[in-house]
Design a protein around this motif. Structure first.
Motif, PDB file in Angstrom:
ATOM      1  N   LEU A  89      16.284  -7.209   5.346  1.00 41.92           N
ATOM      2  CA  LEU A  89      14.970  -7.262   4.711  1.00 41.92           C
ATOM      3  C   LEU A  89      14.649  -8.635   4.129  1.00 41.92           C
ATOM      4  O   LEU A  89      13.477  -8.954   3.920  1.00 41.92           O
ATOM      5  N   SER A  90      15.672  -9.435   3.879  1.00 43.11           N
ATOM      6  CA  SER A  90      15.437 -10.766   3.302  1.00 43.11           C
ATOM      7  C   SER A  90      15.140 -11.823   4.365  1.00 43.11           C
ATOM      8  O   SER A  90      14.730 -12.926   4.040  1.00 43.11           O
ATOM      9  N   GLU A  91      15.340 -11.495   5.621  1.00 42.24           N
ATOM     10  CA  GLU A  91      15.129 -12.458   6.697  1.00 42.24           C
ATOM     11  C   GLU A  91      13.640 -12.650   6.974  1.00 42.24           C
ATOM     12  O   GLU A  91      12.844 -11.715   6.821  1.00 42.24           O
ATOM     13  N   PRO A  92      13.263 -13.862   7.404  1.00 46.48           N
ATOM     14  CA  PRO A  92      11.840 -14.158   7.646  1.00 46.48           C
ATOM     15  C   PRO A  92      11.143 -13.171   8.580  1.00 46.48           C
ATOM     16  O   PRO A  92       9.973 -12.835   8.371  1.00 46.48           O
ATOM     17  N   LYS A  93      11.849 -12.684   9.588  1.00 46.39           N
ATOM     18  CA  LYS A  93      11.217 -11.772  10.547  1.00 46.39           C
ATOM     19  C   LYS A  93      10.839 -10.422   9.917  1.00 46.39           C
ATOM     20  O   LYS A  93      10.068  -9.665  10.492  1.00 46.39           O
ATOM     21  N   ALA A  94      11.366 -10.120   8.732  1.00 45.30           N
ATOM     22  CA  ALA A  94      11.044  -8.857   8.057  1.00 45.30           C
ATOM     23  C   ALA A  94       9.819  -8.976   7.158  1.00 45.30           C
ATOM     24  O   ALA A  94       9.327  -7.967   6.650  1.00 45.30           O
ATOM     25  N   ALA A  95       9.307 -10.173   6.960  1.00 44.26           N
ATOM     26  CA  ALA A  95       8.194 -10.386   6.025  1.00 44.26           C
ATOM     27  C   ALA A  95       6.970  -9.547   6.399  1.00 44.26           C
ATOM     28  O   ALA A  95       6.360  -8.908   5.538  1.00 44.26           O
ATOM     29  N   LYS A  96       6.611  -9.533   7.647  1.00 45.38           N
ATOM     30  CA  LYS A  96       5.424  -8.783   8.087  1.00 45.38           C
ATOM     31  C   LYS A  96       5.646  -7.280   7.902  1.00 45.38           C
ATOM     32  O   LYS A  96       4.740  -6.555   7.496  1.00 45.38           O
ATOM     33  N   PHE A  97       6.848  -6.816   8.192  1.00 43.59           N
ATOM     34  CA  PHE A  97       7.214  -5.411   8.001  1.00 43.59           C
ATOM     35  C   PHE A  97       7.044  -5.007   6.537  1.00 43.59           C
ATOM     36  O   PHE A  97       6.439  -3.975   6.229  1.00 43.59           O
ATOM     37  N   ILE A  98       7.544  -5.835   5.644  1.00 44.31           N
ATOM     38  CA  ILE A  98       7.427  -5.552   4.204  1.00 44.31           C
ATOM     39  C   ILE A  98       5.964  -5.583   3.781  1.00 44.31           C
ATOM     40  O   ILE A  98       5.483  -4.675   3.099  1.00 44.31           O
ATOM     41  N   GLU A  99       5.263  -6.611   4.204  1.00 40.77           N
ATOM     42  CA  GLU A  99       3.851  -6.754   3.845  1.00 40.77           C
ATOM     43  C   GLU A  99       3.030  -5.547   4.304  1.00 40.77           C
ATOM     44  O   GLU A  99       2.247  -4.980   3.532  1.00 40.77           O
ATOM     45  N   ASN A 100       3.215  -5.141   5.539  1.00 43.25           N
ATOM     46  CA  ASN A 100       2.437  -4.013   6.073  1.00 43.25           C
ATOM     47  C   ASN A 100       2.759  -2.712   5.351  1.00 43.25           C
ATOM     48  O   ASN A 100       1.858  -1.922   5.066  1.00 43.25           O
ATOM     49  N   ASN A 101       4.018  -2.484   5.053  1.00 43.76           N
ATOM     50  CA  ASN A 101       4.384  -1.246   4.365  1.00 43.76           C
ATOM     51  C   ASN A 101       3.901  -1.238   2.920  1.00 43.76           C
ATOM     52  O   ASN A 101       3.507  -0.193   2.402  1.00 43.76           O
ATOM     53  N   LEU A 102       3.892  -2.393   2.275  1.00 44.02           N
ATOM     54  CA  LEU A 102       3.354  -2.457   0.916  1.00 44.02           C
ATOM     55  C   LEU A 102       1.849  -2.214   0.909  1.00 44.02           C
ATOM     56  O   LEU A 102       1.319  -1.547   0.022  1.00 44.02           O
ATOM     57  N   LYS A 103       1.155  -2.722   1.925  1.00 41.01           N
ATOM     58  CA  LYS A 103      -0.289  -2.463   2.041  1.00 41.01           C
ATOM     59  C   LYS A 103      -0.553  -0.976   2.242  1.00 41.01           C
ATOM     60  O   LYS A 103      -1.486  -0.417   1.657  1.00 41.01           O
ATOM     61  N   GLU A 104       0.268  -0.347   3.075  1.00 45.11           N
ATOM     62  CA  GLU A 104       0.116   1.088   3.309  1.00 45.11           C
ATOM     63  C   GLU A 104       0.395   1.876   2.033  1.00 45.11           C
ATOM     64  O   GLU A 104      -0.282   2.858   1.738  1.00 45.11           O
ATOM     65  N   LEU A 105       1.378   1.446   1.275  1.00 45.06           N
ATOM     66  CA  LEU A 105       1.703   2.106   0.013  1.00 45.06           C
ATOM     67  C   LEU A 105       0.545   1.971  -0.965  1.00 45.06           C
ATOM     68  O   LEU A 105       0.175   2.926  -1.655  1.00 45.06           O
ATOM     69  N   GLU A 106      -0.026   0.784  -1.013  1.00 40.16           N
ATOM     70  CA  GLU A 106      -1.173   0.554  -1.892  1.00 40.16           C
ATOM     71  C   GLU A 106      -2.349   1.463  -1.532  1.00 40.16           C
ATOM     72  O   GLU A 106      -2.996   2.050  -2.399  1.00 40.16           O
ATOM     73  N   LYS A 107      -2.613   1.630  -0.234  1.00 34.69           N
ATOM     74  CA  LYS A 107      -3.676   2.533   0.212  1.00 34.69           C
ATOM     75  C   LYS A 107      -3.392   3.962  -0.229  1.00 34.69           C
ATOM     76  O   LYS A 107      -4.288   4.671  -0.656  1.00 34.69           O
ATOM     77  N   LEU A 108      -2.151   4.354  -0.103  1.00 38.52           N
ATOM     78  CA  LEU A 108      -1.741   5.717  -0.484  1.00 38.52           C
ATOM     79  C   LEU A 108      -1.934   5.954  -1.981  1.00 38.52           C
ATOM     80  O   LEU A 108      -2.405   7.016  -2.379  1.00 38.52           O
ATOM     81  N   ILE A 109      -1.615   4.962  -2.762  1.00 41.91           N
ATOM     82  CA  ILE A 109      -1.757   5.079  -4.218  1.00 41.91           C
ATOM     83  C   ILE A 109      -3.224   5.207  -4.605  1.00 41.91           C
ATOM     84  O   ILE A 109      -3.567   5.949  -5.534  1.00 41.91           O
ATOM     85  N   LYS A 110      -4.095   4.519  -3.898  1.00 41.42           N
ATOM     86  CA  LYS A 110      -5.519   4.524  -4.226  1.00 41.42           C
ATOM     87  C   LYS A 110      -6.262   5.755  -3.743  1.00 41.42           C
ATOM     88  O   LYS A 110      -7.425   5.933  -4.064  1.00 41.42           O
ATOM     89  N   LYS A 111      -5.590   6.615  -2.968  1.00 37.80           N
ATOM     90  CA  LYS A 111      -6.245   7.845  -2.467  1.00 37.80           C
ATOM     91  C   LYS A 111      -6.610   8.777  -3.594  1.00 37.80           C
ATOM     92  O   LYS A 111      -5.998   8.935  -4.565  1.00 37.80           O
TER      93      LYS A 111
END
Length: 111
Positions: A89-111
């Protein structure tokens, strides 16, 4: 939690979750940029309502942190724990994965 920053000590108590995801599987999820929040939406939703004040603050801090800062914490966690999942998860190639999942989590929280 140091002044709106997540530390290894903050995430250490959740290490048991990493044990449930083999590193080979996590690597595949990262490469595919899988939406884990969507896959576990019902479980996440159920657990969001039971967060205490400290956990809510930590979640807010994570959601408002730069991905690079989060990955630095994950790198530190790998150095301290030796858990390969932290390294992945700390590797550069995981950045987009983390970013996308955090965005999805944020959407879920705002429901």
């Amino acid at each position: 939690m140091a002044e709106n920053k997540i530390t290894y000590e903050d995430i250490k108590r959740y290490e048991f979750v990493l044990g449930k995801v083999p590193s080979l599987l996590l690597g595949t999820m990262i490469r595919r940029n899988s939406n884990l929040v969507g896959k576990f939406e019902s479980t996440i939703t159920k657990n969001l309502s039971s967060l205490n004040e400290v956990q809510q603050k930590q979640l807010d801090t994570v959601l408002n942190s730069d991905i690079s800062d989060l990955q630095n914490v994950l790198r530190d966690a790998y150095e301290k724990s030796g858990k390969k999942q932290y390294k992945q998860l700390s590797e550069p190639k995981a950045a987009k994965f983390i970013e996308n999942n955090l965005k999805e989590l944020e959407k879920l929280i705002k429901k």
